[in-house]
Write an enzyme that holds these catalytic residues in place. Structure first.
Site, mmCIF file in Angstrom:
data_model
loop_
_atom_site.group_PDB
_atom_site.id
_atom_site.type_symbol
_atom_site.label_atom_id
_atom_site.label_comp_id
_atom_site.label_asym_id
_atom_site.label_seq_id
_atom_site.Cartn_x
_atom_site.Cartn_y
_atom_site.Cartn_z
ATOM 1 N N HIS A 117 0.844 -1.208 0.000
ATOM 2 C CA HIS A 117 0.000 0.000 0.000
ATOM 3 C C HIS A 117 0.870 1.245 0.000
ATOM 4 O O HIS A 117 1.873 1.297 0.703
ATOM 5 C CB HIS A 117 -0.859 0.059 1.265
ATOM 6 C CG HIS A 117 -1.864 -1.043 1.369
ATOM 7 N ND1 HIS A 117 -1.563 -2.278 1.879
ATOM 8 C CD2 HIS A 117 -3.167 -1.082 1.036
ATOM 9 C CE1 HIS A 117 -2.646 -3.042 1.849
ATOM 10 N NE2 HIS A 117 -3.639 -2.335 1.340
ATOM 11 N N LYS A 144 -1.053 -7.745 -4.362
ATOM 12 C CA LYS A 144 -1.997 -6.623 -4.299
ATOM 13 C C LYS A 144 -1.198 -5.324 -4.213
ATOM 14 O O LYS A 144 -0.372 -5.166 -3.304
ATOM 15 C CB LYS A 144 -2.897 -6.807 -3.067
ATOM 16 C CG LYS A 144 -3.872 -5.673 -2.829
ATOM 17 C CD LYS A 144 -4.783 -6.010 -1.652
ATOM 18 C CE LYS A 144 -5.642 -4.826 -1.256
ATOM 19 N NZ LYS A 144 -6.495 -5.112 -0.103
ATOM 20 N N LYS A 289 -15.330 22.835 -20.913
ATOM 21 C CA LYS A 289 -16.042 22.836 -22.208
ATOM 22 C C LYS A 289 -15.318 23.621 -23.302
ATOM 23 O O LYS A 289 -15.462 23.307 -24.482
ATOM 24 C CB LYS A 289 -17.455 23.413 -22.027
ATOM 25 C CG LYS A 289 -18.414 22.448 -21.352
ATOM 26 C CD LYS A 289 -19.826 22.995 -21.349
ATOM 27 C CE LYS A 289 -20.729 22.083 -20.552
ATOM 28 N NZ LYS A 289 -22.126 22.490 -20.592
#
Ligand code: ATR
Length: 491
Positions: A117, A144, A289
Site C-alpha cells: 500500500h 496486491k 467545455k
C-alpha cells in the site's frame, strides 16, 4: 470479483454483516484488526459463519490498520487462519520478510496475498513494476498493489501495471481513484473491494456495493467493455452515470460510464491518456467545455460556432467534439411550442445562454438577450445578430417565451427569482435551473397561467443526444427520465 471487507468491531455485528455481504460478494475480507480483542477463538467463530471464500487480513498500525497488539501476536493470528482453512491470507509487504516466507512455506491449502500500500501517492510505473518484481520474489499466490490517487492520471499508471501483469489486485484509493475501483476489472485486476454500505468502508474511496452493482453494472464489465465518462472538476456529482448505465444494461450494450474527475491542470495529460487507452467518448462539463477543444481532431460546426464542446466521440482514435446542450434546450422547448418567429427573451449571457441562443437562432426565433452586465449581453447579441438589453429593461418586452439561463433560484437559494411575477402572464417559461425541479420562477409562472418547462428536460434531452452519438442507438427515454427524476428527487 467483488470482495466486501467486514469492518465491524464485535463478532456479533461482523456475523450480521457477513450474512448481508454474502448476497453480493464473491469473497469476504475479514479485517480482524477491527474486531475488539480479536483472539483465536473469535477468529474461529467468524470463519465458521460464511460459505463464501474468505480473505483474512489483520492490518497493523504501520499499514493504517487498527491492530494494537504485538507483531508476533498479529503473525500468530494469521498462522491460525491457515489452520482454520481460510481461503486467503493477506500479509503486508512491509512485514518482516522472514515472517512472510515462513507463512508462505506453511500455507497448507490457503493462498497468500502479499499486499503493498502507498497511502499518500501513486508512484511512477517503473517504481510500481519494481515493487511487483520484489513482491514476486517471495512467491505469493496473488499480489496486491494499492496506491492513493492525487489526480485522475494516477489511475492510468495502475491500468498500465495491470496490462503488463497477471494475477494482480490493483486500484487507486481516494476520490480521484474512484474510476479505478470500477475499471480495474476491465484491465485485469482479479478483484475490487466494495463496502457493504457508505459507513462501512475499510479504505478511502471504496464504492458501496449497491452502487457498484446497480449503477455501474460491475458484473457485466469485461476486457472488451467500451469506456465512456464525464470529464469535469466535480464529475463525481454528475447525474449522468445513472441515466446512461441503466440504458446500456437495458439495451445490452457493452459500455460503462464513469466520472472522470479532472482538475484544470490535469486536462492535457488526461486527454493523452484518453487517446492512449482508446476510451470511447465523454461528456464534458465545468470547467473544461472550452479548453478541451484544443485536444480534439475535429469539432462539429455548431459546437465550433458556440465555441464549447460538451461531448466527445472517439472514432478510430480520432476525437470529434459536439455540443448537445443546445439540442437539449431546443428539444425541451419544441415539446411545448414552435420556435420559428417566436419572440424569445433569454435572461443571462454566460455559457449556457450562448449554447441556447445558437440553438434558437437555428430555429429562426427572434431573440432578445437581457443581462445584469450589459457588455456581455451586447457581445453575445452581436455574434448571434439579435437585440440585447439591461436586465431591468426586459419588462418593456412582450416575449412569447422566457428562458432563465442564470443560476438565480438554484438550491440553496430557492426563494430567489430573476423575473417579477406579474411579467409571467400567459407565456412559455423555461428555467434551466433543475435543482429544485420546480423553481420559484416556474411556480409563479404556473400561477400566472404560463406553460412551464423544467430544467431537467434540457438535461435529459442533451443526454439522449449524447447517447445517440456514442452508441448510434436511441435510449429508452422514459427510463432516462425516471432515473433522472429519482436522483433529483433525493436532494
Ligand atoms: P453558465 O455557463 O452556467 O451560463 P456563467 O457563464 O457564469 O454560467 O453565466 C452566468 C450568467 O448568469 C451570467 O449572465 C450572469 O450575469 P453577469 O454576466 O452579470 O454576471 C448571470 N447571473 C448570475 N447570477 C445572477 C444574479 N444574481 N442576477 C442576475 N444575473 C445573474
Amino acid at each position: 470479483m467483488i470482495c466486501i471487507p467486514i469492518t465491524s468491531s464485535s463478532v456479533e455485528k461482523a456475523i450480521q454483516d457477513i450474512k448481508e455481504s454474502e448476497k453480493s460478494a464473491d469473497l469476504i475480507e475479514l479485517r480482524i484488526d477491527y474486531i475488539r480483542d480479536i483472539c483465536d477463538k473469535k477468529l474461529g467463530q467468524l470463519l465458521k459463519k460464511t460459505t463464501k471464500k474468505v480473505i483474512v487480513a489483520c492490518r497493523p498500525g504501520f499499514c493504517q490498520g487498527n491492530f494494537k497488539k504485538s507483531e508476533s501476536e498479529r503473525i500468530s493470528l494469521l498462522k491460525r487462519a491457515v489452520d482454520l482453512k481460510a481461503s486467503y491470507i493477506d500479509i503486508e509487504f512491509k512485514t518482516d520478510k522472514q515472517e512472510i516466507l515462513e507463512l508462505i512455506e506453511n500455507k497448507k491449502n490457503s493462498k497468500i496475498i502479499i499486499s503493498y500500500h502507498d497511502f499518500k501517492r501513486t508512484p511512477e510505473i517503473d517504481v510500481l513494476e519494481k515493487k511487483v518484481k520484489d513482491v514476486k520474489r517471495l512467491n505469493p499466490n496473488l499480489i496486491k498493489i494499492v496506491t492513493y490517487a492525487n489526480s485522475i492520471n494516477d489511475n492510468f499508471k495502475i491500468f498500465d501495471l495491470l496490462r503488463k501483469n497477471n494475477d494482480l489486485i490493483s486500484f487507486c484509493m481516494g476520490l480521484y481513484g474512484h474510476m479505478s475501483r470500477v475499471l480495474s476489472k476491465k484491465y485485469g485486476s482479479v478483484l475490487t473491494y466494495s463496502s457493504l454500505s457508505m459507513d462501512k468502508e475499510s479504505a478511502p474511496g471504496q464504492i458501496p456495493v449497491p452502487e457498484l452493482t446497480k449503477v455501474y453494472n460491475y458484473n457485466l464489465i469485461n476486457p472488451d467493455t467500451d469506456v465512456l465518462g464525464v470529464i469535469g472538476s466535480h464529475a463525481e456529482n454528475s447525474l449522468s452515470k445513472y441515466l446512461h448505465n441503466a440504458n446500456f444494461k437495458k439495451q445490452n450494450l457493452n459500455f460503462i460510464y464513469v466520472p472522470f474527475k479532472v482538475s484544470e491542470n490535469d486536462l492535457c495529460e488526461f486527454m493523452a491518456n484518453f487517446r492512449r487507452f482508446g476510451l470511447s467518448g465523454a461528456a464534458v462539463t465545468i470547467p473544461h467545455k472550452i479548453n478541451v477543444m484544443q485536444f480534439l481532431d475535429k469539432t462539429e460546426k455548431t459546437a465550433k460556432e458556440i465555441a464549447a464542446v460538451n461531448t466527445i466521440v472517439n472514432k478510430n482514435n480520432r476525437l470529434k467534439g459536439y455540443n448537445t446542450d443546445y439540442i437539449g434546450a431546443v428539444t425541451a422547448l419544441e415539446n411545448k411550442t414552435t420556435l420559428s418567429n417566436k419572440k424569445v427573451l433569454v435572461i443571462g449571457a454566460g455559457g449556457a445562454a450562448r449554447a441556447i441562443c445558437f440553438g434558437l437562432k437555428r430555429k429562426k426565433a427572434a431573440i432578445v438577450i437581457a443581462n445584469r452586465t450589459i457588455g456581455k449581453a451586447e457581445k453575445l447579441a452581436e455574434e448571434i445578430d439579435c437585440r440585447s438589453c439591461f436586465l431591468e429593461e426586459m419588462y418593456k418586452e412582450d416575449p412569447d417565451i422566457i428562458i432563465n439561463t442564470t443560476s438565480v433560484g438554484m438550491y440553496p437559494d430557492e426563494d430567489k427569482t430573476v423575473v417579477k411575477k406579474e411579467f409571467l402572464k400567459e407565456r412559455v417559461v423555461f428555467d434551466i435551473v433543475y435543482r429544485p425541479m420546480v423553481t420559484r420562477l416556474l411556480k409563479e409562472a404556473k400561477e400566472m397561467g404560463s406553460e412551464i418547462i423544467k430544467g431537467y428536460e434540457m438535461l435529459l434531452y442533451q443526454g439522449i443526444e449524447q447517447y445517440r452519438l456514442w452508441t448510434g442507438k436511441d435510449p429508452d427515454e422514459e427510463l432516462m427520465r425516471k432515473k433522472l427524476k429519482e436522483q433529483l428527487g433525493k436532494k
